[in-house]
Write an enzyme that holds these catalytic residues in place. Structure first.
Site, PDB file in Angstrom:
ATOM      1  N   CYS A  72       0.822  -1.222   0.000  1.00 23.80           N
ATOM      2  CA  CYS A  72       0.000   0.000   0.000  1.00 23.80           C
ATOM      3  C   CYS A  72       0.851   1.266   0.000  1.00 23.80           C
ATOM      4  O   CYS A  72       0.641   2.157  -0.811  1.00 23.80           O
ATOM      5  CB  CYS A  72      -0.926   0.006   1.214  1.00 23.80           C
ATOM      6  SG  CYS A  72      -2.063  -1.400   1.262  1.00 23.80           S
ATOM      7  N   HIS A  73       1.831   1.343   0.903  1.00 22.12           N
ATOM      8  CA  HIS A  73       2.630   2.559   1.029  1.00 22.12           C
ATOM      9  C   HIS A  73       4.124   2.276   1.132  1.00 22.12           C
ATOM     10  O   HIS A  73       4.899   3.162   1.464  1.00 22.12           O
ATOM     11  CB  HIS A  73       2.150   3.385   2.227  1.00 22.12           C
ATOM     12  CG  HIS A  73       0.727   3.803   2.114  1.00 22.12           C
ATOM     13  ND1 HIS A  73      -0.296   3.067   2.661  1.00 22.12           N
ATOM     14  CD2 HIS A  73       0.138   4.852   1.469  1.00 22.12           C
ATOM     15  CE1 HIS A  73      -1.454   3.649   2.385  1.00 22.12           C
ATOM     16  NE2 HIS A  73      -1.228   4.723   1.663  1.00 22.12           N
ATOM     17  N   GLY A  74       4.520   1.040   0.894  1.00 26.04           N
ATOM     18  CA  GLY A  74       5.932   0.723   0.765  1.00 26.04           C
ATOM     19  C   GLY A  74       6.712   0.447   2.035  1.00 26.04           C
ATOM     20  O   GLY A  74       7.944   0.388   1.988  1.00 26.04           O
TER      21      GLY A  74
END
Length: 202
Positions: free
Chosen positions: A158-160
């Site tokens: 999702c956001h790394g």
């Protein structure tokens, strides 16, 4: 037999049948009432400890079980996986699990491998950033969305946010904390109980 006796016999039969039916209904009602006093399967699953047989788990394999509605990962680490944790000590944001933004790590997991046993990792598979579920990335080396010197671990797509093989978040990532270690204990070598520990804490 007189008509009066026949009527009495009929009444007696009807009375017996009615009492029997009432008794069955009463037992059924009582049984249903008692069953409502027992916790439902859903309630048990929501809070009760979960027992897991890990005898068939082979090194390098991870199993997911549900506890309190959350996915819990059980990873049997290989010697190479355990050794990699020394390499990631300087790369993770909280190597000693001192942060408590997301959850407090049990005392017995305040170590490099974040577990009771070096070979068995037990963590909740939910990213502490926004609640996404990371995926396993156990292969080492260059891969999409991962650094070239990747040692194996977990990636939240999702956001790394990335986590090492002890569930420790790497530096400069959105996740504010390491993956949660739930309360757990071993009963013998191959039986894992998630949701309580030897102190009786849940």
């Amino acid at each position: 037999m007189t008509d009066e006796n026949q009527v009495d016999a009929s009444r007696r039969g009807l009375l017996v049948a009615t009492c029997a039916a009432g008794g069955v209904a009463g037992l059924a009602t009582a049984g249903a009432f008692v069953s409502t006093l027992q916790p439902s399967e859903r309630a048990k699953a929501a809070g009760a400890p979960v027992e897991v047989d890990i005898s068939s788990l082979v090194p390098g394999e991870m199993r997911t079980v549900e506890w309190r509605g959350k996915p819990v990962w059980i990873l049997k680490r290989t010697p190479e996986m355990i050794e990699s944790l020394k390499k990631t000590d300087s790369e993770v944001a909280d190597p000693n699990s001192k942060r408590t933004d997301f959850s407090e790590t049990p005392d017995y997991a305040l170590n490099e491998w974040r577990s009771l046993r070096k070979d068995i990792l037990v963590v909740v598979g939910i990213c502490p950033h926004l609640g996404c579920s990371p995926s396993s990335r156990f292969d080492t080396g260059p891969q999409p969305s991962l650094p070239d010197d990747w040692h194996g671990g977990f990636l939240c797509p999702c956001h790394g946010s990335t986590f090492d093989l002890a569930g420790r978040v790497y530096k400069n990532k959105p996740a504010p904390d390491n993956l949660q270690v739930p309360r757990y204990m071993f009963e013998g070598d191959n039986k894992l109980v998630i949701g309580k520990d030897e102190k009786g804490e849940a």
